[in-house]
Write a protein that holds these residues in place. Structure first.
Motif, PDB file in Angstrom:
ATOM      1  N   ARG A 359      48.894 -31.671   1.850  1.00 32.33           N
ATOM      2  CA  ARG A 359      50.399 -31.839   1.882  1.00 32.33           C
ATOM      3  C   ARG A 359      50.647 -33.223   1.020  1.00 32.33           C
ATOM      4  O   ARG A 359      51.472 -33.420   0.428  1.00 32.33           O
ATOM      5  CB  ARG A 359      50.887 -31.915   3.276  1.00 32.33           C
ATOM      6  CG  ARG A 359      52.429 -31.906   3.454  1.00 32.33           C
ATOM      7  CD  ARG A 359      52.628 -32.658   4.885  1.00 32.33           C
ATOM      8  NE  ARG A 359      52.109 -33.776   5.167  1.00 32.33           N
ATOM      9  CZ  ARG A 359      52.234 -34.435   6.183  1.00 32.33           C
ATOM     10  NH1 ARG A 359      52.406 -33.849   7.348  1.00 32.33           N
ATOM     11  NH2 ARG A 359      51.947 -35.777   6.272  1.00 32.33           N
ATOM     12  N   ASP A 360      49.852 -34.113   1.086  1.00 35.80           N
ATOM     13  CA  ASP A 360      50.165 -35.619   0.573  1.00 35.80           C
ATOM     14  C   ASP A 360      50.218 -35.024  -0.985  1.00 35.80           C
ATOM     15  O   ASP A 360      51.131 -35.626  -1.845  1.00 35.80           O
ATOM     16  CB  ASP A 360      49.267 -36.464   0.868  1.00 35.80           C
ATOM     17  CG  ASP A 360      49.581 -37.099   2.261  1.00 35.80           C
ATOM     18  OD1 ASP A 360      50.544 -36.703   2.822  1.00 35.80           O
ATOM     19  OD2 ASP A 360      48.584 -37.746   2.869  1.00 35.80           O
ATOM     20  N   ASP A 361      48.982 -34.338  -1.356  1.00 37.94           N
ATOM     21  CA  ASP A 361      49.025 -33.912  -2.895  1.00 37.94           C
ATOM     22  C   ASP A 361      50.115 -33.327  -3.372  1.00 37.94           C
ATOM     23  O   ASP A 361      50.998 -33.434  -4.467  1.00 37.94           O
ATOM     24  CB  ASP A 361      47.752 -32.846  -3.149  1.00 37.94           C
ATOM     25  CG  ASP A 361      46.426 -33.762  -2.906  1.00 37.94           C
ATOM     26  OD1 ASP A 361      46.270 -35.088  -3.140  1.00 37.94           O
ATOM     27  OD2 ASP A 361      45.318 -32.996  -2.404  1.00 37.94           O
ATOM     28  N   TYR A 362      50.704 -32.243  -2.419  1.00 35.99           N
ATOM     29  CA  TYR A 362      51.852 -31.587  -2.716  1.00 35.99           C
ATOM     30  C   TYR A 362      53.040 -32.387  -2.742  1.00 35.99           C
ATOM     31  O   TYR A 362      53.950 -32.197  -3.849  1.00 35.99           O
ATOM     32  CB  TYR A 362      51.959 -30.570  -1.569  1.00 35.99           C
ATOM     33  CG  TYR A 362      53.463 -29.843  -1.355  1.00 35.99           C
ATOM     34  CD1 TYR A 362      53.758 -28.686  -2.306  1.00 35.99           C
ATOM     35  CD2 TYR A 362      54.279 -30.436  -0.659  1.00 35.99           C
ATOM     36  CE1 TYR A 362      54.914 -28.105  -2.031  1.00 35.99           C
ATOM     37  CE2 TYR A 362      55.537 -29.618  -0.431  1.00 35.99           C
ATOM     38  CZ  TYR A 362      55.788 -28.706  -1.009  1.00 35.99           C
ATOM     39  OH  TYR A 362      57.216 -28.146  -1.061  1.00 35.99           O
ATOM     40  N   THR A 363      53.248 -33.452  -1.942  1.00 37.35           N
ATOM     41  CA  THR A 363      54.364 -34.463  -1.945  1.00 37.35           C
ATOM     42  C   THR A 363      54.454 -34.988  -3.356  1.00 37.35           C
ATOM     43  O   THR A 363      55.392 -35.254  -3.842  1.00 37.35           O
ATOM     44  CB  THR A 363      54.423 -35.249  -0.686  1.00 37.35           C
ATOM     45  OG1 THR A 363      54.674 -34.451   0.420  1.00 37.35           O
ATOM     46  CG2 THR A 363      55.370 -36.358  -0.894  1.00 37.35           C
ATOM     47  N   MET A 364      53.281 -35.522  -3.656  1.00 39.23           N
ATOM     48  CA  MET A 364      53.312 -36.206  -4.765  1.00 39.23           C
ATOM     49  C   MET A 364      53.765 -35.379  -6.260  1.00 39.23           C
ATOM     50  O   MET A 364      54.220 -35.959  -7.012  1.00 39.23           O
ATOM     51  CB  MET A 364      51.836 -36.662  -5.187  1.00 39.23           C
ATOM     52  CG  MET A 364      51.370 -37.877  -4.444  1.00 39.23           C
ATOM     53  SD  MET A 364      50.122 -38.719  -4.758  1.00 39.23           S
ATOM     54  CE  MET A 364      48.666 -37.880  -4.080  1.00 39.23           C
ATOM     55  N   ASP A 365      53.182 -34.280  -6.097  1.00 35.33           N
ATOM     56  CA  ASP A 365      53.668 -33.352  -7.165  1.00 35.33           C
ATOM     57  C   ASP A 365      55.010 -33.106  -7.163  1.00 35.33           C
ATOM     58  O   ASP A 365      56.045 -32.982  -8.012  1.00 35.33           O
ATOM     59  CB  ASP A 365      52.877 -32.041  -6.965  1.00 35.33           C
ATOM     60  CG  ASP A 365      53.003 -31.087  -8.287  1.00 35.33           C
ATOM     61  OD1 ASP A 365      53.570 -31.332  -9.223  1.00 35.33           O
ATOM     62  OD2 ASP A 365      52.250 -29.876  -8.046  1.00 35.33           O
ATOM     63  N   CYS A 366      55.689 -32.731  -5.962  1.00 36.98           N
ATOM     64  CA  CYS A 366      57.203 -32.647  -5.511  1.00 36.98           C
ATOM     65  C   CYS A 366      58.040 -33.865  -6.088  1.00 36.98           C
ATOM     66  O   CYS A 366      58.903 -33.725  -6.880  1.00 36.98           O
ATOM     67  CB  CYS A 366      57.587 -32.449  -4.233  1.00 36.98           C
ATOM     68  SG  CYS A 366      57.180 -31.005  -3.413  1.00 36.98           S
ATOM     69  N   ALA A 367      57.546 -35.059  -5.866  1.00 41.57           N
ATOM     70  CA  ALA A 367      58.147 -36.194  -6.389  1.00 41.57           C
ATOM     71  C   ALA A 367      58.185 -36.316  -7.787  1.00 41.57           C
ATOM     72  O   ALA A 367      58.973 -36.841  -8.391  1.00 41.57           O
ATOM     73  CB  ALA A 367      57.433 -37.441  -5.820  1.00 41.57           C
TER      74      ALA A 367
END
Ligand code: BYC
Length: 471
Positions: A359-367
């Motif tokens: 989820r953290d990897d995903y959040t960085m991508d979203c950001a």
């Protein structure tokens, strides 16, 4: 009428040499088509659409463009090329040859993962089935249908695995994938976000940006799997998935651009009066879609996730590139959890924290995507920033699900949260307003007033290209 299934199902799995599998798919295919006609895009089945079809996995064949009627789309079965030397590269089986058959002891777990993945594909088609009626342009209409047929293909990808490797249980699961319905009280889809409505195009763009991106991260973890057919299937799905996220990211960027143009022209942030979508409303939609998608990662601390990893079934994002022991028995990971009324980072065993990590990897991508939208706002000289809310905000799954957390990460009382809700999440009024903007535009090269034209056409087609033929 006899149908030549081998011709109809382009594939690189030697389908014609496997009679048992061929028969199973022959039985499933008419039911898939019935489902597509009932639950696929409403009102556009007989029309010619300019679609991309994959006819092989190589650079030449995976993107063939041409006019197709959606029910005639050739939903094929493609796995990325096999590496005969491939080894399992994480978990307790690290170093063993990748499995070409399902290991008996993991059969149930693996089937469940494949079914959960497979269930999301038809669900999204069901969620989006009415959007064609209000598309802001032919370009967008075509993109919607491209996304829809490819989600159909991704369902085929999972059904192929169920039929080819899981015998009778697999065939039963493949049937059930056509029976559950998004949002249905009695037979809902498996994961929360896939039972939410996608009632308008702003929601669609947010969905393809945020929820399809969960798809990217889940598929990428399954692409690491020790079960080689699953890994190869997911690897090829990821190439198609990129277009879905492109639709979302550029869709929102075009809305933002139009909003900024209206703000500049009319010298006001209140662009609703001028037919645009104000930035505050965009932020509320963003808050909703991001947080609903965060729930798709499951609980941040999860023994399921630890087991999937240790068994060698589901890896980390870019597992092969990580420079550690790929067992994670002794490692820890910082997870954000609530503690004494605050959200704090706590070190947890790395194994049970794998959902949080993904989820953290995903959040960085979203950001990164949000930062690109903010560039559009900045270039227009407007002082406003879209932001991802705190990961505890508006959650239904995981450590924050029982708490009331504000978008800036404060844990507050349920009453205070309710008071803030209308500033943070789309209101009934927002939905009504967005709905009022949803009028179809079908003239080639024209766009609804709330969204800017794209920078370039699909497959470099000219601006007024007829992506969908109505005559
Ligand atoms: N809703 O340990 P937990 C895509 C269940 S999107 C409902 O917290 P776990 C696409 C969970 O099943 C990608 N239930 O989580 C995008 C478990 O049930 P049991 C889809 C939920 O198991 C756009 C219990 O809660 N692919 O491709 O580590 C368009 C406790 O589970 C939810 C996948 O998800 C939820 N949100 O992880 C088209 C990959 N979250 O066992 C397509 C396959 C959790 O107690 N799935 N639960 O009965 C998985 O890897 C895992 O099942 C999950 C959950 C990541 C979803």
């Amino acid at each position: 009428m006899a149908i030549d299934y081998i011709e109809r199902i382009p594939n690189n799995v030697n389908l014609s040499e496997n009679r048992r599998l061929q028969r199973a798919l022959e039985e499933w295919q008419p039911r898939f088509l019935d489902w597509w006609k009932d639950m696929g895009p409403e009102g556009f089945q007989p029309l010619d659409i300019y679609l991309r079809t994959a006819t092989s996995v190589d650079a030449k064949g995976w993107a063939s463009f041409g006019y197709t009627k959606m029910p005639d789309y050739r939903w094929g079965i493609f796995l990325a090329e096999q590496d005969p030397e491939r080894k399992i590269h994480f978990g307790q089986h690290k170093g063993e040859p990748a499995w070409q058959e399902v290991p008996g002891e993991y059969r149930g777990t693996l089937r469940r993962l494949i079914v959960t993945q497979g269930d999301t594909e038809p669900a999204s088609v069901e969620q989006q089935r009415q959007l064609g009626l209000t598309a802001p342009s032919l370009y967008d209409l075509r993109n919607l249908f491209q996304v829809n047929v490819e989600e159909g293909r991704h369902l085929w990808a999972m059904v192929y695995l169920l039929h080819a490797y899981f015998g009778r249980d697999g065939r039963e699961e493949a049937e059930s994938l056509l029976e559950r319905r998004s949002g249905d009280q009695d037979k809902p889809r498996i994961l929360g976000a896939f039972n939410e409505a996608t009632p308008d195009w702003l929601s669609f763009f947010m969905f393809t940006f945020f929820t399809d991106r969960d798809g990217k991260y889940q598929l990428a973890s399954l692409a690491e799997s020790g079960f080689d057919p699953l890994a190869r299937t997911c690897r090829f799905m990821l190439t198609e998935e990129a277009h879905h996220m492109f639709v979302g990211e550029t869709g929102i960027a075009r809305v933002v651009q139009k909003t900024c143009e209206l703000m500049t022209a009319h010298k006001t942030a209140d662009v609703r009066r001028h037919g645009g979508i104000d930035l505050e409303t965009l932020q509320r939609y963003l808050n909703f879609h991001y947080t609903v998608s965060l729930d798709l990662f499951g609980s941040e601390v999860s023994t399921n996730a630890a087991n999937f990893y240790t068994m060698g079934l589901k890896g980390r994002y870019e597992e092969a590139r990580k420079d550690d022991d790929h067992n994670l028995m002794d490692a820890t990971y910082g997870v954000i959890v609530p503690q004494n009324g605050m959200a704090v980072e706590r070190q947890e065993p790395a194994l049970t924290s794998l959902n949080a990590r993904l989820r953290d990897d995903y959040t960085m991508d979203c950001a990164r995507g949000v930062a690109r939208w903010n560039q559009v706002i900045k270039r227009a000289g407007i002082d406003f920033e879209l932001k991802l809310p705190h990961i505890g905000f508006n959650r239904r799954i995981g450590a924050f699900s029982t708490l009331s957390v504000t978008p800036d990460g404060r844990i507050v009382s349920a009453e205070e949260w309710e008071r803030g809700r209308k500033a943070w999440l789309p209101t009934e009024g927002d939905h009504d307003f967005i709905k009022s903007l949803m009028v179809p535009v079908r003239e080639p090269g024209a766009y609804a007033p709330w969204i800017a034209a794209p920078a370039r056409g699909i497959n470099n087609m000219p601006p007024a290209f007829e992506y969908v033929r109505f005559s």
